[in-house]
Motif scaffolding. Structure first.
Motif, PDB file in Angstrom:
ATOM      1  N   ASP A  20       0.834  -1.087  -0.148  1.00  0.00           N
ATOM      2  CA  ASP A  20      -0.095   0.099  -0.034  1.00  0.00           C
ATOM      3  C   ASP A  20       0.748   1.049  -0.031  1.00  0.00           C
ATOM      4  O   ASP A  20       1.811   1.368   0.740  1.00  0.00           O
ATOM      5  N   ALA A  21       0.415   2.464  -0.543  1.00  0.00           N
ATOM      6  CA  ALA A  21       1.312   3.530  -1.049  1.00  0.00           C
ATOM      7  C   ALA A  21       1.603   4.224   0.275  1.00  0.00           C
ATOM      8  O   ALA A  21       2.547   5.029   0.269  1.00  0.00           O
ATOM      9  N   ASP A  22       0.852   4.036   1.178  1.00  0.00           N
ATOM     10  CA  ASP A  22       1.334   4.887   2.590  1.00  0.00           C
ATOM     11  C   ASP A  22       2.037   4.022   3.486  1.00  0.00           C
ATOM     12  O   ASP A  22       2.384   4.366   4.749  1.00  0.00           O
TER      13      ASP A  22
ATOM     14  N   VAL B  10       3.172 -17.529   1.102  1.00  0.00           N
ATOM     15  CA  VAL B  10       3.981 -17.206   2.277  1.00  0.00           C
ATOM     16  C   VAL B  10       3.182 -16.110   3.113  1.00  0.00           C
ATOM     17  O   VAL B  10       2.875 -15.135   2.432  1.00  0.00           O
ATOM     18  N   ILE B  11       3.206 -16.053   4.385  1.00  0.00           N
ATOM     19  CA  ILE B  11       2.458 -14.958   5.035  1.00  0.00           C
ATOM     20  C   ILE B  11       3.733 -14.577   6.160  1.00  0.00           C
ATOM     21  O   ILE B  11       4.263 -15.606   6.917  1.00  0.00           O
TER      22      ILE B  11
ATOM     23  N   TYR C  64      -4.216 -12.470   8.663  1.00  0.00           N
ATOM     24  CA  TYR C  64      -4.845 -13.336   7.708  1.00  0.00           C
ATOM     25  C   TYR C  64      -5.420 -12.693   6.691  1.00  0.00           C
ATOM     26  O   TYR C  64      -5.689 -13.067   5.587  1.00  0.00           O
ATOM     27  N   GLY C  65      -6.170 -11.429   6.903  1.00  0.00           N
ATOM     28  CA  GLY C  65      -6.954 -10.804   5.858  1.00  0.00           C
ATOM     29  C   GLY C  65      -6.304 -10.008   4.734  1.00  0.00           C
ATOM     30  O   GLY C  65      -6.806 -10.260   3.573  1.00  0.00           O
ATOM     31  N   VAL C  66      -4.998  -9.397   5.088  1.00  0.00           N
ATOM     32  CA  VAL C  66      -4.711  -8.380   3.882  1.00  0.00           C
ATOM     33  C   VAL C  66      -3.895  -9.104   3.146  1.00  0.00           C
ATOM     34  O   VAL C  66      -3.361 -10.313   3.265  1.00  0.00           O
TER      35      VAL C  66
ATOM     36  N   ASP D  36      -9.702  -7.736  -0.020  1.00  0.00           N
ATOM     37  CA  ASP D  36      -8.463  -8.492   0.126  1.00  0.00           C
ATOM     38  C   ASP D  36      -8.809  -9.743   0.695  1.00  0.00           C
ATOM     39  O   ASP D  36      -8.180 -10.998   0.572  1.00  0.00           O
ATOM     40  N   PHE D  37      -9.603  -9.755   2.032  1.00  0.00           N
ATOM     41  CA  PHE D  37      -9.865 -11.038   2.679  1.00  0.00           C
ATOM     42  C   PHE D  37     -10.426 -12.180   1.805  1.00  0.00           C
ATOM     43  O   PHE D  37     -10.152 -13.125   1.842  1.00  0.00           O
ATOM     44  N   LEU D  38     -11.373 -11.585   1.029  1.00  0.00           N
ATOM     45  CA  LEU D  38     -12.152 -12.544   0.181  1.00  0.00           C
ATOM     46  C   LEU D  38     -11.112 -13.213  -1.092  1.00  0.00           C
ATOM     47  O   LEU D  38     -11.373 -14.329  -1.400  1.00  0.00           O
ATOM     48  N   PHE D  39     -10.205 -12.427  -1.514  1.00  0.00           N
ATOM     49  CA  PHE D  39      -9.299 -12.811  -2.491  1.00  0.00           C
ATOM     50  C   PHE D  39      -8.313 -13.674  -1.501  1.00  0.00           C
ATOM     51  O   PHE D  39      -8.131 -14.910  -2.213  1.00  0.00           O
ATOM     52  N   ASN D  40      -8.052 -13.604  -0.452  1.00  0.00           N
ATOM     53  CA  ASN D  40      -7.321 -14.553   0.407  1.00  0.00           C
ATOM     54  C   ASN D  40      -7.855 -16.029   0.618  1.00  0.00           C
ATOM     55  O   ASN D  40      -7.470 -17.269   0.427  1.00  0.00           O
ATOM     56  N   LEU D  41      -9.374 -15.777   0.804  1.00  0.00           N
ATOM     57  CA  LEU D  41     -10.052 -17.299   0.727  1.00  0.00           C
ATOM     58  C   LEU D  41     -10.036 -17.882  -0.135  1.00  0.00           C
ATOM     59  O   LEU D  41     -10.064 -19.038  -0.340  1.00  0.00           O
TER      60      LEU D  41
END
Length: 293
Positions: free
Chosen positions: A91-93, A116-117, A158-160, A187-192
């Motif tokens: 993220d840009a910030d 990898v997390i 887990y979510g980001v 992003d969470f749904l993408f990870n799921l």
């Protein structure tokens, strides 16, 4: 052995005060074989000029511009252009430790993991705290990793997207994209969806990200109780679907439902201040309510 290319994706919207720090941290990565996709989402500040200047001095940086359409559209455009073996999101910030990409890639290559997390630093002013639910190096099957997620279902860890490394081949083969209809929790749904496709998942004990907590950030401006409740109702079917697809739902049902009582946090899961009416209708057993976080 040749270094694999890593595609780093940075969606940008009016991030000028923080952008140079972010881009400097990416340029300084010890893993040199990277391409960086900067997607300006219709910024009205000097962000496009900063990105253009960077792309002119460092050929690894590429600028895409679009009318304001949201972070999901920006990420999806970059994923469609990416050519790396792995995908990494920033993220840009926020900004990266110098060895973030190297740590993530080396973990993926030594373990064979598809995801990898890593742990991350939470930065608030001059203070920072090391966060991350799994605190040691481990390798999990997707079923084992889904079991770990149940312990802190709404944790940023887990979510980001930004503390993880993804194999682009899996994203491509399964047509995975961020949902442009959502402005929160996409992003969470993408990870799921990605976890369903991953064979092995590895945790990295070293921090791979600096998450800068700001009062005006998207999470802080949108994280009201009403929005949290609606988000939980909208996303729960897909969260539940993950555990059903992994044959874990029946044995972990009470834990799965605890997701409905958790709010997104950057250091752990906290309970909603009161039980929403739609949950009362389920008449869950008292023992289940005690377990909810």
């Amino acid at each position: 052995m040749e270094q694999p290319l890593v595609s780093i994706i940075v969606p940008i919207y009016n991030a000028a005060p923080y952008l140079e720090r972010c881009l400097d941290s990416i340029a300084a990565q010890t893993w040199r074989k990277i391409e960086v996709w900067l997607v300006d989402d219709g910024s009205a500040d000097t962000s496009p000029a900063i990105c253009r200047a960077r792309s002119q001095t460092d050929p690894r940086f590429h600028l895409l511009r679009q009318k304001n359409a949201g972070v999901s559209v920006a990420r999806n455009r970059a994923m469609a252009r990416a050519g790396g073996q792995f995908l990494q999101f920033v993220d840009a910030d926020d900004y990266l430790p110098p060895d973030a990409t190297e740590q993530l890639v080396r973990t993926a290559r030594t373990t064979g993991a598809d995801l990898v997390i890593g742990r991350f630093w939470r930065v608030a002013g001059v203070h920072k705290a090391l966060q991350g639910h799994i605190r040691r190096d481990r390798v999990f099957t997707r079923q084992e990793f889904a079991g770990e997620m149940l312990k802190a279902p709404a944790n940023f860890y887990y979510g980001v997207l930004w503390n993880k490394l993804y194999r682009r081949s899996i994203v491509q083969a399964n047509g995975l994209r961020c949902d442009p209809q959502l402005s929160w929790c996409e992003d969470f749904l993408f990870n799921l969806e990605y976890i369903r496709c991953a064979r092995l998942i590895a945790s990295c004990s070293r921090p791979v990200y600096y998450y800068v907590k700001r009062s005006g950030s998207l999470v802080n401006t949108q994280a009201t109780l009403a929005r949290a409740v609606k988000m939980k109702r909208d996303t729960f079917p897909r969260y539940k679907g993950l555990y059903q697809s992994l044959d874990l739902y029946e044995q972990r049902k009470l834990r799965v439902y605890s997701y409905l009582l958790s709010m997104a946090t950057d250091g752990g899961s906290i309970g909603l201040p009161q039980t929403p009416a739609f949950l009362k209708k389920t008449r869950r057993p008292r023992s289940a309510r005690r377990r909810a976080r």
